[in-house]
Motif scaffolding. Structure first.
Motif, PDB file in Angstrom:
ATOM      1  N   MET A  59       0.604  -1.198  -0.032  1.00  0.00           N
ATOM      2  CA  MET A  59       0.021  -0.007  -0.044  1.00  0.00           C
ATOM      3  C   MET A  59       0.787   1.274   0.066  1.00  0.00           C
ATOM      4  SD  MET A  59      -3.426  -0.839   2.568  1.00  0.00           S
ATOM      5  CE  MET A  59      -4.460  -2.013   1.939  1.00  0.00           C
ATOM      6  N   THR A  60       2.159   1.052  -0.114  1.00  0.00           N
ATOM      7  CA  THR A  60       2.972   2.187  -0.357  1.00  0.00           C
ATOM      8  C   THR A  60       3.248   2.853  -1.722  1.00  0.00           C
ATOM      9  OG1 THR A  60       5.013   0.963  -0.368  1.00  0.00           O
ATOM     10  CG2 THR A  60       4.326   1.348   1.857  1.00  0.00           C
ATOM     11  N   GLU A  61       2.581   2.392  -2.561  1.00  0.00           N
ATOM     12  CA  GLU A  61       2.496   2.705  -3.850  1.00  0.00           C
ATOM     13  C   GLU A  61       1.258   2.692  -4.500  1.00  0.00           C
ATOM     14  OE1 GLU A  61       5.307   3.947  -5.077  1.00  0.00           O
ATOM     15  OE2 GLU A  61       6.587   3.252  -3.733  1.00  0.00           O
ATOM     16  N   GLU A  62       1.049   3.276  -5.841  1.00  0.00           N
ATOM     17  CA  GLU A  62      -0.214   3.394  -6.602  1.00  0.00           C
ATOM     18  C   GLU A  62      -1.381   4.231  -5.961  1.00  0.00           C
ATOM     19  OE1 GLU A  62      -1.176  -0.606  -7.724  1.00  0.00           O
ATOM     20  OE2 GLU A  62       0.848  -0.952  -8.346  1.00  0.00           O
ATOM     21  N   ASN A  63      -2.521   4.289  -6.751  1.00  0.00           N
ATOM     22  CA  ASN A  63      -3.883   4.845  -6.155  1.00  0.00           C
ATOM     23  C   ASN A  63      -4.269   4.332  -4.921  1.00  0.00           C
ATOM     24  OD1 ASN A  63      -6.699   5.318  -6.588  1.00  0.00           O
ATOM     25  ND2 ASN A  63      -6.119   6.848  -7.589  1.00  0.00           N
ATOM     26  N   ILE A  64      -4.419   5.628  -3.989  1.00  0.00           N
ATOM     27  CA  ILE A  64      -4.858   5.207  -2.612  1.00  0.00           C
ATOM     28  C   ILE A  64      -6.362   4.852  -2.707  1.00  0.00           C
ATOM     29  CG2 ILE A  64      -5.461   6.292  -0.542  1.00  0.00           C
ATOM     30  CD1 ILE A  64      -3.185   8.162  -0.944  1.00  0.00           C
ATOM     31  N   TYR A  65      -7.431   5.262  -3.400  1.00  0.00           N
ATOM     32  CA  TYR A  65      -8.673   4.942  -3.590  1.00  0.00           C
ATOM     33  C   TYR A  65      -8.703   3.609  -3.984  1.00  0.00           C
ATOM     34  CZ  TYR A  65     -11.261   9.241  -2.375  1.00  0.00           C
ATOM     35  OH  TYR A  65     -11.768  10.304  -1.971  1.00  0.00           O
ATOM     36  N   ALA A  66      -8.024   3.379  -5.078  1.00  0.00           N
ATOM     37  CA  ALA A  66      -8.024   1.890  -5.608  1.00  0.00           C
ATOM     38  C   ALA A  66      -7.716   0.707  -4.560  1.00  0.00           C
ATOM     39  CB  ALA A  66      -7.407   1.889  -6.827  1.00  0.00           C
TER      40      ALA A  66
ATOM     41  N   VAL B  37       0.101   8.910   4.253  1.00  0.00           N
ATOM     42  CA  VAL B  37      -0.963   8.484   5.416  1.00  0.00           C
ATOM     43  C   VAL B  37      -1.962   9.550   5.681  1.00  0.00           C
ATOM     44  CG1 VAL B  37      -1.091   8.294   7.860  1.00  0.00           C
ATOM     45  CG2 VAL B  37       0.859   7.360   6.751  1.00  0.00           C
ATOM     46  N   LYS B  38      -1.765  10.665   5.743  1.00  0.00           N
ATOM     47  CA  LYS B  38      -2.806  11.940   5.638  1.00  0.00           C
ATOM     48  C   LYS B  38      -3.987  11.585   4.695  1.00  0.00           C
ATOM     49  CE  LYS B  38      -3.648  16.741   6.452  1.00  0.00           C
ATOM     50  NZ  LYS B  38      -3.272  18.018   6.376  1.00  0.00           N
ATOM     51  N   GLU B  39      -3.456  11.520   3.421  1.00  0.00           N
ATOM     52  CA  GLU B  39      -4.287  11.310   2.146  1.00  0.00           C
ATOM     53  C   GLU B  39      -5.303  10.230   2.268  1.00  0.00           C
ATOM     54  OE1 GLU B  39      -1.786  11.498  -1.042  1.00  0.00           O
ATOM     55  OE2 GLU B  39      -1.102  13.499  -0.891  1.00  0.00           O
ATOM     56  N   GLY B  40      -4.475   9.046   2.800  1.00  0.00           N
ATOM     57  CA  GLY B  40      -5.316   7.843   2.923  1.00  0.00           C
ATOM     58  C   GLY B  40      -6.509   7.842   3.965  1.00  0.00           C
ATOM     59  N   VAL B  41      -5.985   8.551   5.037  1.00  0.00           N
ATOM     60  CA  VAL B  41      -7.278   8.598   6.111  1.00  0.00           C
ATOM     61  C   VAL B  41      -8.407   9.571   5.730  1.00  0.00           C
ATOM     62  CG1 VAL B  41      -7.565   9.536   8.328  1.00  0.00           C
ATOM     63  CG2 VAL B  41      -5.652   8.478   8.076  1.00  0.00           C
ATOM     64  N   GLN B  42      -7.868  10.445   4.881  1.00  0.00           N
ATOM     65  CA  GLN B  42      -9.141  11.425   4.269  1.00  0.00           C
ATOM     66  C   GLN B  42      -9.859  10.800   3.329  1.00  0.00           C
ATOM     67  OE1 GLN B  42      -6.566  14.555   2.852  1.00  0.00           O
ATOM     68  NE2 GLN B  42      -6.960  15.782   4.590  1.00  0.00           N
ATOM     69  N   ASP B  43      -9.326   9.865   2.538  1.00  0.00           N
ATOM     70  CA  ASP B  43     -10.253   8.968   1.585  1.00  0.00           C
ATOM     71  C   ASP B  43     -10.741   8.034   2.126  1.00  0.00           C
ATOM     72  OD1 ASP B  43      -8.881  10.496  -0.357  1.00  0.00           O
ATOM     73  OD2 ASP B  43      -7.382   9.160  -0.947  1.00  0.00           O
ATOM     74  N   SER B  44     -10.310   7.457   3.432  1.00  0.00           N
ATOM     75  CA  SER B  44     -11.046   6.415   4.050  1.00  0.00           C
ATOM     76  C   SER B  44     -12.309   7.079   4.505  1.00  0.00           C
ATOM     77  CB  SER B  44     -10.209   5.885   5.124  1.00  0.00           C
ATOM     78  OG  SER B  44      -9.111   5.248   4.709  1.00  0.00           O
ATOM     79  N   ILE B  45     -12.418   8.209   5.048  1.00  0.00           N
ATOM     80  CA  ILE B  45     -13.302   8.907   5.691  1.00  0.00           C
ATOM     81  C   ILE B  45     -14.413   9.191   4.542  1.00  0.00           C
ATOM     82  CG2 ILE B  45     -14.157  10.939   6.878  1.00  0.00           C
ATOM     83  CD1 ILE B  45     -11.789  11.020   8.322  1.00  0.00           C
TER      84      ILE B  45
END
Length: 450
Positions: free
Chosen positions: A10-17, A314-322
């Motif tokens: 999960m350290t690479e590629e599109n976060i949403y995907a 990390v910050k971007e991933g949390v925002q997308d998760s919410i």
């Protein structure tokens, strides 16, 4: 470190995907796992009666009290494994896997003995009515005898999820859940075993899923494979796991134990209210599953990226998760509120039971968006190795504040209405505090990374 096609880096590629590809099988797996107790409740409510449905509903806080401690520690092991996986530290990863498996075997024996021994006392503490006491205790006694299967499966599945493999645990749950439906009908409808029948069906299927996940780990050739000759408790690894997992375990255990007292308030309104509450709780679990799945995805995502020192990601991933959690929860909550009555009738058609269950769904569903915030932020903080503060925030909101609230309103009025909003009020308090803390914590990490 070469990655298997079964794992997800999960350290690479599109976060949403990445979040969706990881969370979807996890969500499906959680749905099938939830089917265990839900099918139990439906079969019992339809073929045995509302007293048996109330009995199963009253056991949930007790089961969660004992299993919660283990689930928290298991989540700590998952965090450590995901961090080692993200930093490509294979020797430490393998030590963690073997420490967690052996630790689970030891802990499961302790929980089984303690659960069976203390169940009668705890049922009395909840003011469980005599009409459902014996059936509730029968269910608990059998359930705890099979808890070792539940714990081994969840630990093995947690290891797989920590390295990004959320699909194969799903396949095992599908198989065991379908078998559970068949065994429920066989034991209750054909063999007339009543509430004991659904308990036997549950533990048989839990042992099956545990066996499948252990066989997978034993035959795997990946970095997380299980080898019996490597089983040992590494003290340094165990300290790290406890540091991350114990706060989560304490939070889950104490929160679940506080729900024993919430159940006591519910029990005071009689077995129809208890059965309505049980029906609401089973429906509630399906609505909350997407946010819980995304919370677990956020834990793995933040763990791997924190291990790789990618704090902005990390910050971007949390925002997308919410965003994902809130969107899905709204899409689920609306039809549940529209079809509340027929949903409750799936469990039991008694008018009083339906009235209570329908009312609770209408009152609580609008507030589930709040849960998305506290679940995702807590999951992310655990992935970052900070499990203590989310524990204190959740304990303060779900235990201390909620118990004070319930004690106060129960002495002011005998109405069920203020009791029914105890959960939404606690969710609001927790989400507000957790969101503020997370923003401050992630800001501090970003400043250190500069």
């Amino acid at each position: 470190m070469a990655h298997s096609s079964k794992t997800i880096d999960m350290t690479e590629e599109n976060i949403y995907a990445l979040l969706i590809s990881f969370a979807l099988p996890l969500l499906a797996g959680n749905i099938f796992q939830q089917l265990y107790n839900t099918v139990d409740s439906v079969v019992v409510g339809k073929f045995v009666g509302k007293e048996a449905l109330a009995a199963i509903g009253s056991t949930t806080p007790l089961i969660n009290t004992f299993i919660g401690a283990f689930m928290g520690i298991a989540s700590g092991g998952g965090v450590i494994i995901s961090q080692y996986f993200g930093s490509h530290n294979v020797p430490a990863l393998r030590k963690t896997v073997h420490t967690m498996i052996l630790g689970t075997l030891i802990l499961s024996v302790f929980i089984t003995i303690l659960g069976i021994a203390s169940s009668p006392l705890l049922l009395k503490l909840m003011a469980t009515p005599d009409s459902v006491f014996n059936e509730a205790y029968s269910y608990l006694r059998i359930y705890f005898l099979g808890s070792i299967g539940l714990m081994i499966y969840n630990m093995g599945a947690g290891i797989l999820r920590a390295v990004g493999d959320s699909k194969r645990p799903l396949y095992f749950l599908i198989a065991s859940s379908l078998l559970n439906v068949a065994l429920d009908l066989l034991f209750v409808v054909v063999c007339k075993l009543g509430i004991k029948g659904v308990a036997y069906a549950t533990i048989i299927c839990e042992f099956l899923s545990a066996l499948l996940v252990i066989l997978l780990l034993l035959h795997s050739k990946d970095c997380y494979s299980l080898r019996l000759n490597e089983l040992s408790i590494d003290k340094n690894i165990l300290k790290k796991v406890i540091k991350v997992g114990l706060p989560a375990g304490l939070q889950m255990t104490i929160t679940a134990f506080s729900n024993v007292f919430v159940q006591r308030y519910i029990n005071n309104f009689g077995d129809s209210c208890m059965a309505g509450w049980a029906s609401y709780s089973k429906i509630d679990q399906f609505v909350i599953l997407p946010m819980q799945s995304l919370s677990l995805a956020a834990t793995t995502f933040t763990g791997q990226n924190y291990g790789a020192n990618k704090i902005k990601r990390v910050k971007e991933g949390v925002q997308d998760s919410i965003i994902l959690a809130v969107s899905i929860t709204i899409l689920l909550a609306i039809p549940v509120m529209i079809f509340a009555k027929p949903l409750v009738q799936l469990f039991n058609s008694d008018k009083e039971v339906v009235k209570y269950g329908e009312y609770l769904l209408h009152v609580c569903m609008p507030f589930y968006v709040l849960c998305c915030l506290n679940q995702i932020h807590a999951g992310a903080l655990r992935g970052l190795g900070n499990a203590a503060v989310p524990m204190f925030i959740m304990l303060g909101s779900f235990v201390v504040f909620r118990q004070i609230y319930l004690f106060t309103v129960s002495h002011i009025t005998s109405s069920f209405v203020p009791i029914s909003v105890a959960y939404p009020v606690g969710w609001f308090v927790c989400s507000a505090i957790m969101s503020i803390y997370y923003k401050c914590f992630i800001k501090g990490l970003l400043l250190k990374a500069i």
